[in-house]
Design an enzyme around this catalytic site. Sequence first.
Site, PDB file in Angstrom:
ATOM      1  N   GLU A  67      38.854  36.968  55.794  1.00  0.00           N
ATOM      2  CA  GLU A  67      40.266  37.331  55.579  1.00  0.00           C
ATOM      3  C   GLU A  67      40.747  38.288  56.668  1.00  0.00           C
ATOM      4  O   GLU A  67      41.935  38.288  57.010  1.00  0.00           O
ATOM      5  CB  GLU A  67      40.438  37.935  54.169  1.00  0.00           C
ATOM      6  CG  GLU A  67      40.347  36.838  53.107  1.00  0.00           C
ATOM      7  CD  GLU A  67      39.827  37.296  51.750  1.00  0.00           C
ATOM      8  OE1 GLU A  67      39.790  38.505  51.492  1.00  0.00           O
ATOM      9  OE2 GLU A  67      39.447  36.417  50.951  1.00  0.00           O
ATOM     10  N   GLY A  82      37.208  32.287  47.146  1.00  0.00           N
ATOM     11  CA  GLY A  82      38.359  32.376  46.256  1.00  0.00           C
ATOM     12  C   GLY A  82      38.903  31.033  45.818  1.00  0.00           C
ATOM     13  O   GLY A  82      39.995  30.958  45.246  1.00  0.00           O
ATOM     14  N   SER A 132      32.838  32.231  45.960  1.00  0.00           N
ATOM     15  CA  SER A 132      32.910  31.732  44.576  1.00  0.00           C
ATOM     16  C   SER A 132      31.587  31.864  43.818  1.00  0.00           C
ATOM     17  O   SER A 132      31.235  30.982  43.038  1.00  0.00           O
ATOM     18  CB  SER A 132      33.415  30.280  44.546  1.00  0.00           C
ATOM     19  OG  SER A 132      34.744  30.221  45.032  1.00  0.00           O
ATOM     20  N   ASN A 187      32.899  42.741  46.292  1.00  0.00           N
ATOM     21  CA  ASN A 187      34.024  43.029  47.184  1.00  0.00           C
ATOM     22  C   ASN A 187      35.315  42.925  46.365  1.00  0.00           C
ATOM     23  O   ASN A 187      35.732  41.832  46.012  1.00  0.00           O
ATOM     24  CB  ASN A 187      33.999  42.007  48.330  1.00  0.00           C
ATOM     25  CG  ASN A 187      35.222  42.105  49.239  1.00  0.00           C
ATOM     26  OD1 ASN A 187      35.995  43.053  49.156  1.00  0.00           O
ATOM     27  ND2 ASN A 187      35.382  41.109  50.105  1.00  0.00           N
ATOM     28  N   TRP A 188      35.924  44.079  46.076  1.00  0.00           N
ATOM     29  CA  TRP A 188      37.137  44.072  45.248  1.00  0.00           C
ATOM     30  C   TRP A 188      38.383  43.650  46.022  1.00  0.00           C
ATOM     31  O   TRP A 188      39.443  43.469  45.433  1.00  0.00           O
ATOM     32  CB  TRP A 188      37.347  45.465  44.634  1.00  0.00           C
ATOM     33  CG  TRP A 188      36.467  45.744  43.454  1.00  0.00           C
ATOM     34  CD1 TRP A 188      35.451  44.959  42.979  1.00  0.00           C
ATOM     35  CD2 TRP A 188      36.520  46.887  42.600  1.00  0.00           C
ATOM     36  NE1 TRP A 188      34.869  45.548  41.881  1.00  0.00           N
ATOM     37  CE2 TRP A 188      35.507  46.733  41.617  1.00  0.00           C
ATOM     38  CE3 TRP A 188      37.320  48.031  42.551  1.00  0.00           C
ATOM     39  CZ2 TRP A 188      35.282  47.681  40.613  1.00  0.00           C
ATOM     40  CZ3 TRP A 188      37.092  48.972  41.557  1.00  0.00           C
ATOM     41  CH2 TRP A 188      36.087  48.795  40.599  1.00  0.00           C
ATOM     42  N   LYS A 189      38.284  43.572  47.344  1.00  0.00           N
ATOM     43  CA  LYS A 189      39.451  43.238  48.184  1.00  0.00           C
ATOM     44  C   LYS A 189      40.615  44.165  47.828  1.00  0.00           C
ATOM     45  O   LYS A 189      40.382  45.325  47.491  1.00  0.00           O
ATOM     46  CB  LYS A 189      39.807  41.755  48.033  1.00  0.00           C
ATOM     47  CG  LYS A 189      38.574  40.860  48.223  1.00  0.00           C
ATOM     48  CD  LYS A 189      38.881  39.416  48.344  1.00  0.00           C
ATOM     49  CE  LYS A 189      37.588  38.637  48.554  1.00  0.00           C
ATOM     50  NZ  LYS A 189      37.800  37.230  48.786  1.00  0.00           N
ATOM     51  N   GLU A 231      29.502  33.377  54.562  1.00  0.00           N
ATOM     52  CA  GLU A 231      30.565  33.061  53.620  1.00  0.00           C
ATOM     53  C   GLU A 231      31.390  31.895  54.158  1.00  0.00           C
ATOM     54  O   GLU A 231      32.295  32.100  54.977  1.00  0.00           O
ATOM     55  CB  GLU A 231      31.483  34.273  53.434  1.00  0.00           C
ATOM     56  CG  GLU A 231      30.793  35.486  52.864  1.00  0.00           C
ATOM     57  CD  GLU A 231      31.760  36.363  52.087  1.00  0.00           C
ATOM     58  OE1 GLU A 231      31.542  36.553  50.885  1.00  0.00           O
ATOM     59  OE2 GLU A 231      32.762  36.806  52.668  1.00  0.00           O
ATOM     60  N   GLY A 281      33.155  38.218  45.242  1.00  0.00           N
ATOM     61  CA  GLY A 281      34.545  38.665  45.231  1.00  0.00           C
ATOM     62  C   GLY A 281      35.077  38.759  43.813  1.00  0.00           C
ATOM     63  O   GLY A 281      34.820  39.714  43.081  1.00  0.00           O
ATOM     64  N   GLY A 282      35.815  37.729  43.387  1.00  0.00           N
ATOM     65  CA  GLY A 282      36.502  37.734  42.094  1.00  0.00           C
ATOM     66  C   GLY A 282      35.627  38.149  40.918  1.00  0.00           C
ATOM     67  O   GLY A 282      36.065  38.914  40.046  1.00  0.00           O
ATOM     68  N   HIS A 313      35.038  40.122  57.682  1.00  0.00           N
ATOM     69  CA  HIS A 313      35.324  39.205  56.569  1.00  0.00           C
ATOM     70  C   HIS A 313      36.325  38.160  57.055  1.00  0.00           C
ATOM     71  O   HIS A 313      37.218  38.470  57.861  1.00  0.00           O
ATOM     72  CB  HIS A 313      35.885  39.980  55.374  1.00  0.00           C
ATOM     73  CG  HIS A 313      35.980  39.146  54.139  1.00  0.00           C
ATOM     74  ND1 HIS A 313      37.003  38.238  53.952  1.00  0.00           N
ATOM     75  CD2 HIS A 313      35.181  39.050  53.059  1.00  0.00           C
ATOM     76  CE1 HIS A 313      36.804  37.626  52.794  1.00  0.00           C
ATOM     77  NE2 HIS A 313      35.713  38.102  52.230  1.00  0.00           N
TER      78      HIS A 313
HETATM   79  P1  PGA Z   1      35.045  35.090  46.013  1.00  0.00           P
HETATM   80  O1  PGA Z   1      35.109  36.025  47.331  1.00  0.00           O
HETATM   81  O2  PGA Z   1      33.739  35.411  45.328  1.00  0.00           O
HETATM   82  O3  PGA Z   1      36.230  35.507  45.203  1.00  0.00           O
HETATM   83  O4  PGA Z   1      35.101  33.681  46.494  1.00  0.00           O
HETATM   84  C1  PGA Z   1      33.949  36.244  48.099  1.00  0.00           C
HETATM   85  C2  PGA Z   1      34.282  37.086  49.303  1.00  0.00           C
HETATM   86  O5  PGA Z   1      35.345  36.872  49.905  1.00  0.00           O
HETATM   87  O6  PGA Z   1      33.515  37.989  49.693  1.00  0.00           O
END
Ligand code: PGA
Length: 256
Positions: free
Chosen positions: A102, A176, A215, A12-14, A170, A236-237, A100
């Site tokens: 967020e 993050g 993470s 997930n590149w956000k 999640e 994510g990251g 998600h």
């Molecule tokens: P993260 O994000 O790996 O950067 O913690 C995961 C996500 O939000 O899908």
Amino acid sequence: MAVTIRPLIAGNWKMNGMRSSLGEAQAVAAALDASLSQLSVDVMLAPPATLILALSLSLANSRLSIAGQDCHPAAAGAHTGDVSAEMLRDAGAAAVIVGHSERRSNHAETSAMVRAKAAAAHRAGMTAIICVGETLGERNANLTLDVVQRQLADSIPPGSTAADTVIAYEPVWAIGTGLTAAAADVAPVHATIRSDLTRVFGDEGRMMRILYGGSVKPDNAATLLAVGDVNGLLVGGASLTAREFLAILGTYNSHV
Ligand code: PGA
């Protein structure tokens, strides 16, 4: 009876990634199609909406598939700034992430809205990746299972199948932050999700993929993938560079 579920590793590149990032996705695709071609795992990237068309054109013959990060419940209409599931599909996406944390927190999305978005994904012929997870306060108050079970019950459309629906657990406090949930934190949640899915959706629920996200890095991916009922990862990251994402896929390789 034990069932074999084909795992999914999704990035997930956000709101990261400009046109220059296409090269990262192409590097992952090239490695996948070459050295990892024997791997019985599905691999997906969810770039920002602006990159979906370009990416899907350049990955047309690749095993790497593309997902959107959100969609509007309606197919079309007066919804300035929104993108429908049909539009994502038209641009080449095969799946869309919905709910998600967020989106739930930054855009006040309720589980009812998430369910409508997942139904829109199904209507468009796409897979819905439905996210659930508790905050740190909820975990500390011993509410993790209650929160996750409530979100699950309210976010999955009736009639969902293992082919069109993926669940991503999640924990919000692990996203993050560099804080990864320990195997002992993840196992009971995934077991509870599996039992609820099976109760409601029968064999389809038994086969639905349940991803872990929060993470995930190359050095913890193997531990997380080894937890029962963890059928893949939402990254994510660490999905932003081909080097780290490929290292996670390589972990899967050594895990099987
Ligand atoms: P993260 O994000 O790996 O950067 O913690 C995961 C996500 O939000 O899908």
